[in-house]
Scaffold this motif. Structure first.
Motif, PDB file in Angstrom:
ATOM      1  N   TYR A  76      44.524  66.385  57.391  1.00 29.22           N
ATOM      2  CA  TYR A  76      45.153  65.758  56.227  1.00 29.22           C
ATOM      3  C   TYR A  76      44.207  64.869  55.431  1.00 29.22           C
ATOM      4  CZ  TYR A  76      49.493  68.048  56.866  1.00 29.22           C
ATOM      5  OH  TYR A  76      50.445  69.032  56.940  1.00 29.22           O
ATOM      6  N   THR A  77      43.146  64.388  56.034  1.00 30.79           N
ATOM      7  CA  THR A  77      42.118  63.692  55.273  1.00 30.79           C
ATOM      8  C   THR A  77      41.507  64.656  54.264  1.00 30.79           C
ATOM      9  OG1 THR A  77      41.628  62.154  57.054  1.00 30.79           O
ATOM     10  CG2 THR A  77      39.880  62.519  55.439  1.00 30.79           C
ATOM     11  N   ARG A  78      41.294  65.894  54.703  1.00 27.81           N
ATOM     12  CA  ARG A  78      40.731  66.911  53.817  1.00 27.81           C
ATOM     13  C   ARG A  78      41.745  67.372  52.768  1.00 27.81           C
ATOM     14  NH1 ARG A  78      38.100  66.725  58.407  1.00 27.81           N
ATOM     15  NH2 ARG A  78      35.923  67.361  58.483  1.00 27.81           N
ATOM     16  N   VAL A  79      42.980  67.584  53.190  1.00 29.56           N
ATOM     17  CA  VAL A  79      44.030  68.016  52.258  1.00 29.56           C
ATOM     18  C   VAL A  79      44.173  67.003  51.130  1.00 29.56           C
ATOM     19  CG1 VAL A  79      46.547  68.287  52.018  1.00 29.56           C
ATOM     20  CG2 VAL A  79      45.329  69.442  53.877  1.00 29.56           C
ATOM     21  N   ASN A  80      44.178  65.739  51.482  1.00 33.50           N
ATOM     22  CA  ASN A  80      44.373  64.678  50.502  1.00 33.50           C
ATOM     23  C   ASN A  80      43.258  64.642  49.448  1.00 33.50           C
ATOM     24  OD1 ASN A  80      46.122  62.582  49.672  1.00 33.50           O
ATOM     25  ND2 ASN A  80      44.622  61.084  50.386  1.00 33.50           N
ATOM     26  N   ASP A  81      42.091  65.178  49.794  1.00 36.45           N
ATOM     27  CA  ASP A  81      40.951  65.192  48.870  1.00 36.45           C
ATOM     28  C   ASP A  81      40.740  66.549  48.203  1.00 36.45           C
ATOM     29  OD1 ASP A  81      40.366  62.540  49.444  1.00 36.45           O
ATOM     30  OD2 ASP A  81      38.961  63.057  51.051  1.00 36.45           O
ATOM     31  N   HIS A  82      41.532  67.552  48.559  1.00 31.07           N
ATOM     32  CA  HIS A  82      41.291  68.903  48.057  1.00 31.07           C
ATOM     33  C   HIS A  82      42.046  69.144  46.746  1.00 31.07           C
ATOM     34  CE1 HIS A  82      40.651  73.144  47.844  1.00 31.07           C
ATOM     35  NE2 HIS A  82      39.839  73.058  48.886  1.00 31.07           N
ATOM     36  N   PRO A  83      41.334  69.506  45.690  1.00 30.74           N
ATOM     37  CA  PRO A  83      41.991  69.669  44.384  1.00 30.74           C
ATOM     38  C   PRO A  83      43.040  70.788  44.331  1.00 30.74           C
ATOM     39  CG  PRO A  83      39.713  70.450  44.301  1.00 30.74           C
ATOM     40  CD  PRO A  83      39.907  69.776  45.625  1.00 30.74           C
ATOM     41  N   ASP A  84      42.924  71.804  45.157  1.00 34.03           N
ATOM     42  CA  ASP A  84      43.916  72.886  45.164  1.00 34.03           C
ATOM     43  C   ASP A  84      45.144  72.546  46.003  1.00 34.03           C
ATOM     44  OD1 ASP A  84      42.486  74.675  43.507  1.00 34.03           O
ATOM     45  OD2 ASP A  84      41.229  75.255  45.223  1.00 34.03           O
ATOM     46  N   LEU A  85      44.988  71.667  46.981  1.00 35.56           N
ATOM     47  CA  LEU A  85      46.094  71.353  47.892  1.00 35.56           C
ATOM     48  C   LEU A  85      46.845  70.081  47.530  1.00 35.56           C
ATOM     49  CD1 LEU A  85      44.413  72.318  51.272  1.00 35.56           C
ATOM     50  CD2 LEU A  85      46.026  73.662  49.914  1.00 35.56           C
ATOM     51  N   LYS A  86      46.129  69.097  47.065  1.00 35.49           N
ATOM     52  CA  LYS A  86      46.747  67.800  46.780  1.00 35.49           C
ATOM     53  C   LYS A  86      48.002  67.906  45.907  1.00 35.49           C
ATOM     54  CE  LYS A  86      45.544  63.083  45.458  1.00 35.49           C
ATOM     55  NZ  LYS A  86      46.009  62.417  46.655  1.00 35.49           N
ATOM     56  N   PRO A  87      48.029  68.774  44.890  1.00 33.34           N
ATOM     57  CA  PRO A  87      49.221  68.840  44.024  1.00 33.34           C
ATOM     58  C   PRO A  87      50.517  69.274  44.716  1.00 33.34           C
ATOM     59  CG  PRO A  87      47.348  69.894  42.955  1.00 33.34           C
ATOM     60  CD  PRO A  87      46.941  69.602  44.363  1.00 33.34           C
ATOM     61  N   ILE A  88      50.422  69.951  45.834  1.00 30.86           N
ATOM     62  CA  ILE A  88      51.657  70.414  46.482  1.00 30.86           C
ATOM     63  C   ILE A  88      52.064  69.544  47.673  1.00 30.86           C
ATOM     64  CG2 ILE A  88      51.429  72.789  45.668  1.00 30.86           C
ATOM     65  CD1 ILE A  88      50.512  73.568  48.515  1.00 30.86           C
ATOM     66  N   THR A 108      49.479  80.083  46.814  1.00 36.43           N
ATOM     67  CA  THR A 108      48.684  81.190  46.294  1.00 36.43           C
ATOM     68  C   THR A 108      47.614  81.585  47.305  1.00 36.43           C
ATOM     69  OG1 THR A 108      47.096  79.667  45.317  1.00 36.43           O
ATOM     70  CG2 THR A 108      48.983  80.315  43.930  1.00 36.43           C
ATOM     71  N   PRO A 109      46.949  82.709  47.096  1.00 31.05           N
ATOM     72  CA  PRO A 109      45.811  83.037  47.969  1.00 31.05           C
ATOM     73  C   PRO A 109      44.745  81.930  47.969  1.00 31.05           C
ATOM     74  CG  PRO A 109      46.491  84.982  46.772  1.00 31.05           C
ATOM     75  CD  PRO A 109      47.287  83.830  46.202  1.00 31.05           C
ATOM     76  N   THR A 110      44.513  81.313  46.820  1.00 27.70           N
ATOM     77  CA  THR A 110      43.526  80.217  46.753  1.00 27.70           C
ATOM     78  C   THR A 110      43.964  79.039  47.616  1.00 27.70           C
ATOM     79  OG1 THR A 110      42.776  80.844  44.554  1.00 27.70           O
ATOM     80  CG2 THR A 110      42.403  78.559  45.204  1.00 27.70           C
ATOM     81  N   ARG A 111      45.234  78.692  47.559  1.00 27.34           N
ATOM     82  CA  ARG A 111      45.731  77.581  48.387  1.00 27.34           C
ATOM     83  C   ARG A 111      45.733  77.946  49.865  1.00 27.34           C
ATOM     84  NH1 ARG A 111      50.055  75.497  44.040  1.00 27.34           N
ATOM     85  NH2 ARG A 111      48.755  73.825  43.209  1.00 27.34           N
ATOM     86  N   ARG A 112      46.065  79.196  50.169  1.00 28.22           N
ATOM     87  CA  ARG A 112      45.979  79.634  51.570  1.00 28.22           C
ATOM     88  C   ARG A 112      44.563  79.450  52.083  1.00 28.22           C
ATOM     89  NH1 ARG A 112      45.457  85.636  52.098  1.00 28.22           N
ATOM     90  NH2 ARG A 112      43.618  84.947  50.982  1.00 28.22           N
ATOM     91  N   ASP A 113      43.586  79.922  51.317  1.00 22.96           N
ATOM     92  CA  ASP A 113      42.185  79.818  51.735  1.00 22.96           C
ATOM     93  C   ASP A 113      41.745  78.358  51.857  1.00 22.96           C
ATOM     94  OD1 ASP A 113      42.148  82.583  51.694  1.00 22.96           O
ATOM     95  OD2 ASP A 113      41.016  82.716  49.814  1.00 22.96           O
ATOM     96  N   ALA A 114      42.191  77.527  50.941  1.00 25.14           N
ATOM     97  CA  ALA A 114      41.847  76.103  51.005  1.00 25.14           C
ATOM     98  C   ALA A 114      42.440  75.471  52.262  1.00 25.14           C
ATOM     99  CB  ALA A 114      42.342  75.384  49.750  1.00 25.14           C
ATOM    100  N   TRP A 115      43.691  75.810  52.549  1.00 22.85           N
ATOM    101  CA  TRP A 115      44.371  75.281  53.742  1.00 22.85           C
ATOM    102  C   TRP A 115      43.591  75.676  54.997  1.00 22.85           C
ATOM    103  CZ3 TRP A 115      46.600  76.470  58.330  1.00 22.85           C
ATOM    104  CH2 TRP A 115      47.551  75.572  58.840  1.00 22.85           C
ATOM    105  N   LEU A 116      43.203  76.946  55.074  1.00 19.53           N
ATOM    106  CA  LEU A 116      42.463  77.427  56.241  1.00 19.53           C
ATOM    107  C   LEU A 116      41.084  76.781  56.343  1.00 19.53           C
ATOM    108  CD1 LEU A 116      43.500  81.179  56.158  1.00 19.53           C
ATOM    109  CD2 LEU A 116      44.062  79.525  57.959  1.00 19.53           C
TER     110      LEU A 116
END
Length: 128
Positions: A27-39, A84-92
């Motif tokens: 979640y430290t990474r999620v909070n800083d990720h531009p593709d994930l933070k919005p959701i 999206t596929p981009t968000r899936r990849d970012a999550w992984l």
């Protein structure tokens, strides 16, 4: 014959303490990720708690998520969020980095990522 030391991935990686390390690193990474933070919500406290319950159960620990929230129904619970596929990849990518930071050894790291990848693929609900 090789002796089996652990019955589950959860036990093999160190149980609660290690899972907690993974979830917080993730979640430290999620909070800083531009593709994930919005959701994700601004306050991740409850999200972190639920993810901890889920991953504990998902990898063979106590069935805490199910006891509190019932069947995970992951796809249904995530339908309100455009995955999206981009968000899936970012999550992984964030999860792989969290497993590395938590020093998850092989073969557990690969086994965990394989299961998480199948789940992440299932969660996609929106094209690019």
């Amino acid at each position: 014959m090789e002796q089996i030391e652990h019955r589950t991935i959860y036990e093999a990686i160190g149980g609660y303490k290690t899972m907690n390390n993974i979830v917080h690193a993730f979640y430290t990474r999620v909070n800083d990720h531009p593709d994930l933070k919005p959701i994700f919500p601004d306050d991740l406290t409850e999200t972190i708690r639920r993810q901890m319950l889920f991953l504990t159960q998902f990898f063979g620990g106590p069935r805490l998520y199910e006891e509190e929230r019932g069947h995970p129904m992951l796809r249904r619970r995530h339908l309100p969020f455009p995955i999206t596929p981009t968000r899936r990849d970012a999550w992984l990518t964030c999860m792989a980095a969290a497993l590395e930071e938590a020093e998850i050894k092989e073969p557990y790291r690969t086994a965990m990522m394989e299961r998480l990848t199948l789940t992440a693929n299932h969660m996609m609900n929106t094209p690019e």
